[in-house]
Design a protein around this motif. Structure first.
Motif, mmCIF file in Angstrom:
data_model
loop_
_atom_site.group_PDB
_atom_site.id
_atom_site.type_symbol
_atom_site.label_atom_id
_atom_site.label_comp_id
_atom_site.label_asym_id
_atom_site.label_seq_id
_atom_site.Cartn_x
_atom_site.Cartn_y
_atom_site.Cartn_z
ATOM 1 N N ASP A 294 0.846 -1.194 0.000
ATOM 2 C CA ASP A 294 0.000 0.000 0.000
ATOM 3 C C ASP A 294 0.882 1.245 0.000
ATOM 4 O OD1 ASP A 294 0.975 0.180 2.628
ATOM 5 O OD2 ASP A 294 -0.821 -0.720 3.485
ATOM 6 N N GLY A 295 0.230 2.405 0.083
ATOM 7 C CA GLY A 295 0.955 3.662 0.039
ATOM 8 C C GLY A 295 1.881 3.861 1.214
ATOM 9 N N LEU A 296 1.477 3.406 2.413
ATOM 10 C CA LEU A 296 2.359 3.533 3.573
ATOM 11 C C LEU A 296 3.626 2.715 3.359
ATOM 12 C CD1 LEU A 296 3.017 4.467 6.434
ATOM 13 C CD2 LEU A 296 1.654 2.542 7.304
ATOM 14 N N GLY A 297 3.478 1.497 2.833
ATOM 15 C CA GLY A 297 4.653 0.671 2.568
ATOM 16 C C GLY A 297 5.581 1.292 1.551
ATOM 17 N N MET A 298 5.010 1.926 0.515
ATOM 18 C CA MET A 298 5.845 2.599 -0.481
ATOM 19 C C MET A 298 6.538 3.808 0.132
ATOM 20 S SD MET A 298 7.072 2.860 -3.575
ATOM 21 C CE MET A 298 6.101 2.117 -4.916
ATOM 22 N N ALA A 299 5.810 4.585 0.951
ATOM 23 C CA ALA A 299 6.418 5.745 1.592
ATOM 24 C C ALA A 299 7.583 5.318 2.480
ATOM 25 C CB ALA A 299 5.373 6.503 2.408
ATOM 26 N N GLU A 300 7.391 4.248 3.245
ATOM 27 C CA GLU A 300 8.460 3.737 4.106
ATOM 28 C C GLU A 300 9.674 3.342 3.289
ATOM 29 O OE1 GLU A 300 5.492 1.804 7.517
ATOM 30 O OE2 GLU A 300 6.435 0.532 6.007
ATOM 31 N N THR A 301 9.450 2.636 2.182
ATOM 32 C CA THR A 301 10.567 2.184 1.348
ATOM 33 C C THR A 301 11.309 3.366 0.738
ATOM 34 O OG1 THR A 301 9.408 0.116 0.820
ATOM 35 C CG2 THR A 301 11.185 0.791 -0.667
ATOM 36 N N LEU A 302 10.581 4.342 0.220
ATOM 37 C CA LEU A 302 11.217 5.494 -0.412
ATOM 38 C C LEU A 302 12.039 6.288 0.586
ATOM 39 C CD1 LEU A 302 8.237 6.693 -2.640
ATOM 40 C CD2 LEU A 302 10.325 5.559 -3.428
ATOM 41 N N VAL A 303 11.480 6.549 1.762
ATOM 42 C CA VAL A 303 12.197 7.322 2.773
ATOM 43 C C VAL A 303 13.422 6.556 3.260
ATOM 44 C CG1 VAL A 303 12.038 8.238 5.120
ATOM 45 C CG2 VAL A 303 10.194 8.672 3.478
ATOM 46 N N HIS A 304 13.243 5.272 3.530
ATOM 47 C CA HIS A 304 14.343 4.442 4.031
ATOM 48 C C HIS A 304 15.497 4.398 3.026
ATOM 49 C CE1 HIS A 304 15.903 0.953 6.398
ATOM 50 N NE2 HIS A 304 16.391 0.601 5.223
ATOM 51 N N GLU A 305 15.183 4.073 1.775
ATOM 52 C CA GLU A 305 16.240 3.895 0.774
ATOM 53 C C GLU A 305 16.852 5.225 0.350
ATOM 54 O OE1 GLU A 305 17.345 1.062 0.469
ATOM 55 O OE2 GLU A 305 15.680 -0.144 1.224
ATOM 56 N N LEU A 306 16.053 6.298 0.324
ATOM 57 C CA LEU A 306 16.626 7.602 -0.009
ATOM 58 C C LEU A 306 17.687 7.990 1.010
ATOM 59 C CD1 LEU A 306 16.737 10.210 -1.649
ATOM 60 C CD2 LEU A 306 14.850 11.089 -0.243
ATOM 61 N N HIS A 307 17.478 7.664 2.265
ATOM 62 C CA HIS A 307 18.470 8.046 3.271
ATOM 63 C C HIS A 307 19.729 7.180 3.182
ATOM 64 C CE1 HIS A 307 15.309 10.650 4.725
ATOM 65 N NE2 HIS A 307 16.256 11.288 5.380
ATOM 66 N N HIS A 308 19.605 5.961 2.725
ATOM 67 C CA HIS A 308 20.817 5.196 2.408
ATOM 68 C C HIS A 308 21.594 5.894 1.291
ATOM 69 C CE1 HIS A 308 20.562 1.729 4.975
ATOM 70 N NE2 HIS A 308 19.366 1.372 4.537
ATOM 71 N N SER A 309 20.895 6.355 0.249
ATOM 72 C CA SER A 309 21.551 7.048 -0.856
ATOM 73 C C SER A 309 22.216 8.334 -0.390
ATOM 74 C CB SER A 309 20.532 7.370 -1.962
ATOM 75 O OG SER A 309 20.229 6.246 -2.739
ATOM 76 N N LYS A 310 21.506 9.102 0.438
ATOM 77 C CA LYS A 310 22.063 10.358 0.935
ATOM 78 C C LYS A 310 23.341 10.106 1.731
ATOM 79 C CE LYS A 310 19.115 13.165 2.949
ATOM 80 N NZ LYS A 310 17.949 13.584 3.789
ATOM 81 N N LEU A 311 23.313 9.104 2.592
ATOM 82 C CA LEU A 311 24.487 8.832 3.427
ATOM 83 C C LEU A 311 25.655 8.325 2.594
ATOM 84 C CD1 LEU A 311 25.370 8.980 6.387
ATOM 85 C CD2 LEU A 311 24.761 6.561 6.606
ATOM 86 N N ALA A 312 25.371 7.493 1.593
ATOM 87 C CA ALA A 312 26.446 6.988 0.734
ATOM 88 C C ALA A 312 27.124 8.137 -0.012
ATOM 89 C CB ALA A 312 25.879 5.970 -0.262
ATOM 90 N N THR A 313 26.329 9.081 -0.513
ATOM 91 C CA THR A 313 26.900 10.228 -1.220
ATOM 92 C C THR A 313 27.670 11.132 -0.273
ATOM 93 O OG1 THR A 313 25.042 10.145 -2.777
ATOM 94 C CG2 THR A 313 26.363 12.151 -2.750
ATOM 95 N N LEU A 314 27.112 11.362 0.913
ATOM 96 C CA LEU A 314 27.789 12.210 1.890
ATOM 97 C C LEU A 314 29.128 11.614 2.314
ATOM 98 C CD1 LEU A 314 27.745 14.671 3.774
ATOM 99 C CD2 LEU A 314 26.567 13.246 5.465
ATOM 100 N N HIS A 315 29.161 10.295 2.505
ATOM 101 C CA HIS A 315 30.399 9.647 2.942
ATOM 102 C C HIS A 315 31.500 9.775 1.884
ATOM 103 C CE1 HIS A 315 33.068 6.835 4.912
ATOM 104 N NE2 HIS A 315 33.054 6.044 3.857
ATOM 105 N N GLU A 316 31.116 9.812 0.596
ATOM 106 C CA GLU A 316 32.104 10.050 -0.458
ATOM 107 C C GLU A 316 32.680 11.459 -0.357
ATOM 108 O OE1 GLU A 316 33.370 8.065 -2.599
ATOM 109 O OE2 GLU A 316 32.032 6.321 -2.645
ATOM 110 N N LEU A 317 31.863 12.401 0.105
ATOM 111 C CA LEU A 317 32.280 13.797 0.209
ATOM 112 C C LEU A 317 33.022 14.064 1.510
ATOM 113 C CD1 LEU A 317 32.125 16.706 -0.928
ATOM 114 C CD2 LEU A 317 29.892 16.913 0.188
ATOM 115 N N VAL A 318 32.490 13.552 2.603
ATOM 116 C CA VAL A 318 33.073 13.724 3.931
ATOM 117 C C VAL A 318 33.135 12.356 4.597
ATOM 118 C CG1 VAL A 318 32.868 14.867 6.177
ATOM 119 C CG2 VAL A 318 32.035 16.018 4.119
ATOM 120 N N PRO A 319 34.274 11.668 4.601
ATOM 121 C CA PRO A 319 34.341 10.335 5.214
ATOM 122 C C PRO A 319 33.879 10.362 6.672
ATOM 123 C CG PRO A 319 36.307 10.763 3.923
ATOM 124 C CD PRO A 319 35.546 12.065 3.985
ATOM 125 N N LEU A 320 32.943 9.480 6.987
ATOM 126 C CA LEU A 320 32.363 9.442 8.329
ATOM 127 C C LEU A 320 32.939 8.318 9.175
ATOM 128 C CD1 LEU A 320 28.637 10.013 7.293
ATOM 129 C CD2 LEU A 320 30.281 11.728 8.098
#
Length: 424
Positions: A294-320
């Motif tokens: 359902d829509g809640l499941g899609m929202a959860e997946t999008l938010v969860h995976e987008l933050h993995h993408s954000k962190l992966a990109t940030l770590h390339e810029l500023v090693p954490l």
């Protein structure tokens, strides 16, 4: 191209999960700089090892590079958009990791498809022949043509684009039409053409055709691309819309971030009865997912995976954190022990989910069943994230920047447990 240093306020806002546009803009700049660096690394490798590359593959690679440069001088924004598309990163990672030999030569051929995609989107006359050894011409972010030939001649005027299998004078029935002059939109129709479908309200599309959407190995996550013939586009579109409406109601800033930060939703097969969601560090902006219920499941997946993408990109810029291997740790959301990088990624993504669930549980206009489910999940994950943050702060594997990042995460985590969140 170099990326300017990350301002401290932007760094802190990213750690606190703020969807402010300056964070996404900074990460996009970092992603593009990284993409150009990898593309240049591939060019250097090819030139330094010319003798080991099959002459035909070498010639096609150099011609495609020249075409890409010509288009870039005329329409740099179009070339940037093609290079930054998630699957371009997956292709580059695969090509750079592949040893010299026929497989590497074959991977080089994808630059043909990238260059042609950019040239077609940029507009103007074009007459090139592209190798299609698998009988498929892939236009990243646009679609795929099945030509049942080893090469196809692509001719373009204004506004039509036509395909001539094996250079035949008679064009194939499929045709593309160029529209949206400044955005470089291509619309296809006819036998053998399968389009990438745009999704409502942003930059995202449903991509079930790109050959690099689910690379083999997929970063250690076992995911299998769904068969395009079995994709229920209406169901995917409806679930995406429901997710977008939920996010817009509970957190408009997050809804905007998802709309602009997710470039591709890639259908994959479920793992038995389990829903599957994944991202690739080489392809930020792509969400690999089975169809949520359902829509809640899609929202959860999008938010969860987008933050993995954000962190992966940030770590390339500023090693954490430093390079592994290090100690393994237990976290509440996984049954297997995780390295520190996995703990940080999981804590960041689940903190974003905790915020989503907190807002959903208290928002007006959300179905009661979703509100109850969100409240229950928030209670569980809030405690689990708190335990993971303690693990991170006690570790000596974080960099100085990584430790500050986690401190900022902890502040946001604390606010979720003590301060009410506005539904908007």
């Amino acid at each position: 191209m170099t990326t300017p240093p990350l301002p401290a306020p932007v760094f802190a806002r990213l750690a606190r999960l703020s969807p402010a546009p300056d964070g996404l803009t900074t990460l996009r700049s970092a992603l593009h700089a990284r993409r150009l660096l990898l593309l240049k690394a591939l060019l250097v490798r090819v030139h330094r090892n010319r003798a080991s590359v099959e002459p035909g593959a070498l010639g096609r690679f150099e011609r495609s590079w020249e075409l890409l440069e010509r288009v870039e001088r005329r329409r740099p924004a179009v070339v940037r958009d093609v290079l930054d598309y998630p699957t371009t990163g997956a292709w580059l990672a695969g090509a750079l990791a592949e040893p010299a030999g026929p497989a590497f030569d074959g991977l080089l051929g994808h630059l043909d498809h990238l260059a042609v995609t950019a040239a077609l989107r940029a507009g103007g006359a074009l007459d090139v022949t592209v190798e299609t050894p698998d009988g498929l011409l892939s236009l990243p972010g646009v679609g795929r043509l099945s030509v049942a030939a080893e090469r196809v001649r692509v001719t373009a005027g204004e506004p039509a684009v036509r395909f001539h299998p094996d250079g035949a004078r008679q064009a194939a029935p499929a045709v593309l039409t160029r529209s949206g002059r400044h955005r470089g939109v291509l619309v296809g129709r006819g036998p053998g053409w399968r389009a990438v479908r745009p999704l409502h309200g942003g930059a995202a599309c449903l991509d079930d055709v790109d050959p690099y959407r689910v690379p083999s190995g997929a970063g250690g996550t076992v995911v299998v691309a769904a068969d395009p013939a079995e994709t229920d586009h209406a169901a995917w579109t409806g679930t995406w819309r429901a997710a977008h409406h939920l996010l817009a109601r509970t957190h408009p800033g997050r809804a905007a971030e998802v709309s602009h930060g997710v470039r591709a939703v890639v259908p994959v097969l479920r793992r038995g009865p389990r829903h599957v969601g994944a991202t690739l560090s080489a392809a930020p902006g792509a969400v690999l997912t089975s169809l949520p219920a359902d829509g809640l499941g899609m929202a959860e997946t999008l938010v969860h995976e987008l933050h993995h993408s954000k962190l992966a990109t940030l770590h390339e810029l500023v090693p954490l954190y430093g390079p592994g291997p290090g100690a393994l740790y237990r976290v509440g959301w996984r049954s297997d022990p995780r390295p520190l990088a996995g703990v940080l990624h999981g804590a960041y993504a689940h903190l974003a989910l905790a915020e989503l669930w907190r807002r959903t549980a208290s928002a007006d206009g959300v179905p009661p069943l979703w509100r109850r489910a969100a409240g229950q999940q928030f209670d569980d994950i809030h405690d689990q994230v708190g335990a993971a943050l303690r693990i991170l702060l006690e570790s000596d594997e974080l960099t100085v920047e990584g430790r500050e990042f986690v401190r900022q995460m902890r502040l946001h985590h604390a606010s979720l447990g003590t301060a009410p969140l506005a539904a908007g």
